[in-house]
Design a protein around this motif. Structure first.
Motif, short mmCIF file in Angstrom:
data_model
loop_
_atom_site.label_atom_id
_atom_site.label_comp_id
_atom_site.label_asym_id
_atom_site.label_seq_id
_atom_site.Cartn_x
_atom_site.Cartn_y
_atom_site.Cartn_z
N VAL A 95 -1.14 18.98 16.88
CA VAL A 95 -0.37 18.31 17.81
C VAL A 95 1.07 18.63 17.93
N GLY A 96 1.74 18.64 16.60
CA GLY A 96 3.25 19.00 16.73
C GLY A 96 3.49 20.42 17.32
N GLY A 140 7.60 27.51 23.85
CA GLY A 140 6.52 28.62 23.24
C GLY A 140 6.25 27.89 21.86
N LEU A 141 5.19 28.68 21.17
CA LEU A 141 5.10 28.22 19.92
C LEU A 141 5.89 28.83 19.00
N ARG A 142 5.83 28.33 17.72
CA ARG A 142 7.04 28.79 16.82
C ARG A 142 5.98 29.23 15.38
N GLY A 143 4.91 28.90 15.28
CA GLY A 143 4.06 29.29 14.04
C GLY A 143 4.57 28.81 12.86
N VAL A 167 11.11 25.51 12.10
CA VAL A 167 10.66 24.53 13.39
C VAL A 167 9.40 24.29 13.48
N GLY A 168 8.49 25.41 13.33
CA GLY A 168 7.31 25.08 13.31
C GLY A 168 6.60 23.78 12.10
N TRP A 169 7.27 24.18 11.00
CA TRP A 169 7.13 23.24 9.86
C TRP A 169 7.23 21.63 10.34
N ILE A 170 8.59 21.68 10.86
CA ILE A 170 9.27 20.47 11.44
C ILE A 170 8.12 19.59 12.27
N GLY A 171 7.75 20.76 13.33
CA GLY A 171 7.12 20.20 14.45
C GLY A 171 5.42 19.64 13.64
#
Length: 89
Positions: free
Chosen positions: A44-45, A55-58, A62-66
Motif C-alpha cells: 500500500v505504501g 515511481g517505485l523506490r524498492g 524512501v521505500g522504507w518510509i512508505g
C-alpha cells in the motif's frame, strides 16, 4: 528468489512492528499477522508513494518510509474493521 522472499518477510516484520509501536494502544495480533500487516502495508505504501513520486523506490530509505506509513494505514483500518483496540475505553 529465496532472498526476495526473505527480504519481504524482514521488511514486513520491521514495518509491522514500527506501525504497532506508533499506533496507540495494545495489539495482540501475533508475529505472523504483524509480518502480513507489514507486507500489505509495504505494498500500500509503495503504491501511494509511487503515485506521489512517479515511481517505485524498492528497498531505499524512501521505500522504507512508505512501507511504514502504509503499515500504519493498514493497522488502523484493521483495528477499525475488527473492532480491536478501542482507545479511550
Amino acid at each position: 528468489m529465496i532472498g526476495t522472499i526473505i527480504g519481504w518477510i524482514v521488511l514486513g516484520l520491521v514495518a509491522g512492528f514500527i506501525a504497532r509501536a506508533v499506533v496507540p494502544g495494545k495489539d495482540n495480533i501475533g508475529i505472523l499477522r504483524t509480518i502480513l500487516l507489514g507486507i500489505l502495508g509495504s505494498v500500500v505504501g509503495g503504491f501511494l508513494l509511487g503515485l506521489v513520486t512517479g515511481g517505485l523506490r524498492g528497498f531505499s530509505p524512501v521505500g522504507w518510509i512508505g512501507s511504514i506509513i502504509g503499515a500504519i494505514i493498514v493497522l488502523v483500518i484493521y483495528n477499525k474493521v475488527t473492532g480491536r483496540k478501542q482507545v479511550g475505553r
